[in-house]
Design a protein around this motif. Structure first.
Motif, mmCIF file in Angstrom:
data_model
loop_
_atom_site.group_PDB
_atom_site.id
_atom_site.type_symbol
_atom_site.label_atom_id
_atom_site.label_comp_id
_atom_site.label_asym_id
_atom_site.label_seq_id
_atom_site.Cartn_x
_atom_site.Cartn_y
_atom_site.Cartn_z
ATOM 1 N N TRP A 173 35.750 25.182 38.866
ATOM 2 C CA TRP A 173 34.797 26.089 39.491
ATOM 3 C C TRP A 173 34.623 27.314 38.597
ATOM 4 N N SER A 174 33.515 28.031 38.818
ATOM 5 C CA SER A 174 33.258 29.252 38.057
ATOM 6 C C SER A 174 32.826 30.355 39.006
ATOM 7 N N GLN A 175 33.163 31.561 38.649
ATOM 8 C CA GLN A 175 32.792 32.737 39.436
ATOM 9 C C GLN A 175 31.451 33.248 38.919
ATOM 10 N N VAL A 176 30.473 33.367 39.814
ATOM 11 C CA VAL A 176 29.113 33.741 39.431
ATOM 12 C C VAL A 176 28.857 35.223 39.643
ATOM 13 N N ARG A 177 29.321 35.757 40.759
ATOM 14 C CA ARG A 177 29.074 37.170 41.075
ATOM 15 C C ARG A 177 30.251 37.711 41.868
ATOM 16 N N SER A 178 30.629 38.943 41.587
ATOM 17 C CA SER A 178 31.693 39.585 42.346
ATOM 18 C C SER A 178 31.489 41.086 42.320
ATOM 19 N N TRP A 179 31.413 41.691 43.517
ATOM 20 C CA TRP A 179 31.339 43.143 43.629
ATOM 21 C C TRP A 179 31.728 43.519 45.044
ATOM 22 N N GLY A 180 31.425 44.729 45.460
ATOM 23 C CA GLY A 180 31.906 45.192 46.749
ATOM 24 C C GLY A 180 31.281 44.534 47.954
ATOM 25 N N LEU A 181 30.194 43.788 47.774
ATOM 26 C CA LEU A 181 29.502 43.186 48.911
ATOM 27 C C LEU A 181 29.687 41.679 49.014
ATOM 28 N N SER A 182 30.009 41.017 47.921
ATOM 29 C CA SER A 182 30.156 39.564 47.989
ATOM 30 C C SER A 182 30.908 39.034 46.779
ATOM 31 N N ASN A 183 31.412 37.813 46.946
ATOM 32 C CA ASN A 183 32.045 37.078 45.857
ATOM 33 C C ASN A 183 31.481 35.660 45.905
ATOM 34 N N VAL A 184 30.894 35.209 44.800
ATOM 35 C CA VAL A 184 30.197 33.922 44.776
ATOM 36 C C VAL A 184 30.808 33.020 43.713
ATOM 37 N N LEU A 185 31.153 31.797 44.116
ATOM 38 C CA LEU A 185 31.690 30.789 43.205
ATOM 39 C C LEU A 185 30.727 29.607 43.141
ATOM 40 N N ARG A 186 30.648 28.985 41.975
ATOM 41 C CA ARG A 186 29.857 27.760 41.815
ATOM 42 C C ARG A 186 30.815 26.600 41.553
ATOM 43 N N LEU A 187 30.551 25.475 42.257
ATOM 44 C CA LEU A 187 31.452 24.336 42.180
ATOM 45 C C LEU A 187 30.680 23.062 41.917
#
Length: 389
Positions: A97-111
């Motif tokens: 998996w890879s991490q696409v976005r991360s900040w104070g409002l959300s964390n998004v992973l792609r699988l």
């Protein structure tokens, strides 16, 4: 440009590495940084937090790192010990998996999964974040709950989650395609706005139901009630020059008049996306739908056009696209009145965005807070000038 990675290791020591990334990188878009870290140093990690926007600096974690403290659940290394098994309960992964976005409002992973590309999204929400004393709750919809309910009632109109965890505000979504912003076919743009208008019309007048789905109440009466706070002494108004601040009382009167005029045209309160720009609409074959519904709200439908029309996407302001959207509302008002409503909504849509942007910084820290605060100042200037993006 340079980015610095402070990578925590299982020994609790920190490895400091510099990577080259593209100029103008927005700090939440961490995928490029992580790829550069792997390619340039052979190091695989996940972002825990962005410590600084200038210079760009991230706190990261190698596999097997020790816990650290931070404000969002996904900034704690042990969080992945719960998130990854939950993902595996619902999909079968076929690769890393890879991490696409991360900040104070959300964390998004792609699988990569047997069902194709899948995205996991964890979100900040008032049900999981305790506000400080005197701070209003986070004005964000519960996106997993919202999508689960609306996709059941309106199949094919919004993304249908593969799975949600309502308590932890997690969800799994299928890959929805490419952004509308990359589309050159005018007919696809027209189809996008028609579909959105029809979804809005299908919820016309169903305010209680939309609030039940966790949409935020942004009806014109709510915006009017917030004017004094938004225009009163606050961090955003303090950033204005004296000449700009002097315009605030007169502008408040003009906006109240605009609200009254907009109400008189007679369109119903309904669902708005809240951040409907061309990169939040996906195209895949004959399917066109908006995603990222964290700002979903109840308000005047035309407020969504203030973010949809943007300079960087010239097709968004093509008269044929806007006319197609307005034609969907002709059962409520004559074409000339609809055009007038759109002009009024441009001003009030900026006020709606200001309300969102001014509230969020109180729930964030570091670069995430700075980013939202800059957004609040920008929208306040748009409100003052009467301009829209």
């Amino acid at each position: 440009m340079h980015a610095t990675a402070l990578v925590m290791r299982p020994t609790q020591s920190v490895l400091t590495l510099s990577v080259e990334v593209a100029d103008g990188l927005w700090f939440p878009d961490v995928e490029q940084v992580l790829r550069a870290l792997q390619e340039q140093h052979g190091v695989e990690a996940v972002v825990l937090d962005c410590l600084s926007e200038e210079p760009l600096t991230y706190l990261m974690l190698l596999t097997g790192g020790e816990p650290t403290s931070s404000e969002r659940a996904w900034t704690k290394p042990t969080w992945y010990d719960g998130a990854l098994p939950w993902i595996d309960e619902h999909v079968t992964r076929t690769g890393p998996w890879s991490q696409v976005r991360s900040w104070g409002l959300s964390n998004v992973l792609r699988l990569s999964t047997t069902q194709g590309t899948v995205y996991f999204k964890a979100l900040a929400h008032s049900s999981t974040i305790e506000s400080a004393p005197g701070v209003p709750p986070l004005l964000f919809a519960h996106e997993p709950l919202f999508l689960d309910r609306v996709s059941t009632e309106r199949p094919g109109e919004v993304p249908a989650p593969l799975a949600i965890d309502e308590k932890r505000v997690w969800m799994l979504l299928p890959d929805l395609g490419t952004p509308l912003a990359h589309e050159t076919d005018l007919e696809v743009w027209i189809d996008a706005v028609r579909r959105h208008a029809r979804l809005q019309r299908s919820y016309a007048g169903q305010v209680d139901r939309l609030l039940e789905f966790s949409c935020v109440d942004r009806r014109l009466a709510v915006l009017e009630g917030e004017l004094d706070r938004l225009f009163g002494p606050n961090e955003a108004t303090e950033r204005l020059d004296p000449a700009e601040r002097a315009k605030l009382p007169r502008r408040a009167d003009q906006l109240r008049e605009a609200m009254a005029n907009l109400r008189s045209i007679g369109l119903p309160d309904t669902l708005i996306h809240g951040d409907l720009h061309p990169r939040n609409i996906a195209v895949q074959g004959n399917q066109v739908m908006a995603f990222d519904w964290t700002d979903s709200a109840v308000s005047h439908p035309f407020l969504d056009l203030v973010t949809f029309v943007e300079e960087r996407s010239p097709t968004s302001s093509d008269p044929r696209v806007l006319d197609a959207y307005l034609r969907e509302w002709e059962e409520y008002a004559a074409p000339k009145d609809l055009r007038r409503a759109l002009e009024l909504a441009e001003q009030l849509g900026a006020l709606h965005q200001l309300m969102t942007s001014l509230n969020l910084p109180e729930h964030l820290t570091g670069p995430s807070r700075d980013s939202m605060f800059r957004g609040a100042v920008w929208w306040l200037q748009q409100v003052l000038s009467g301009a829209a993006r």
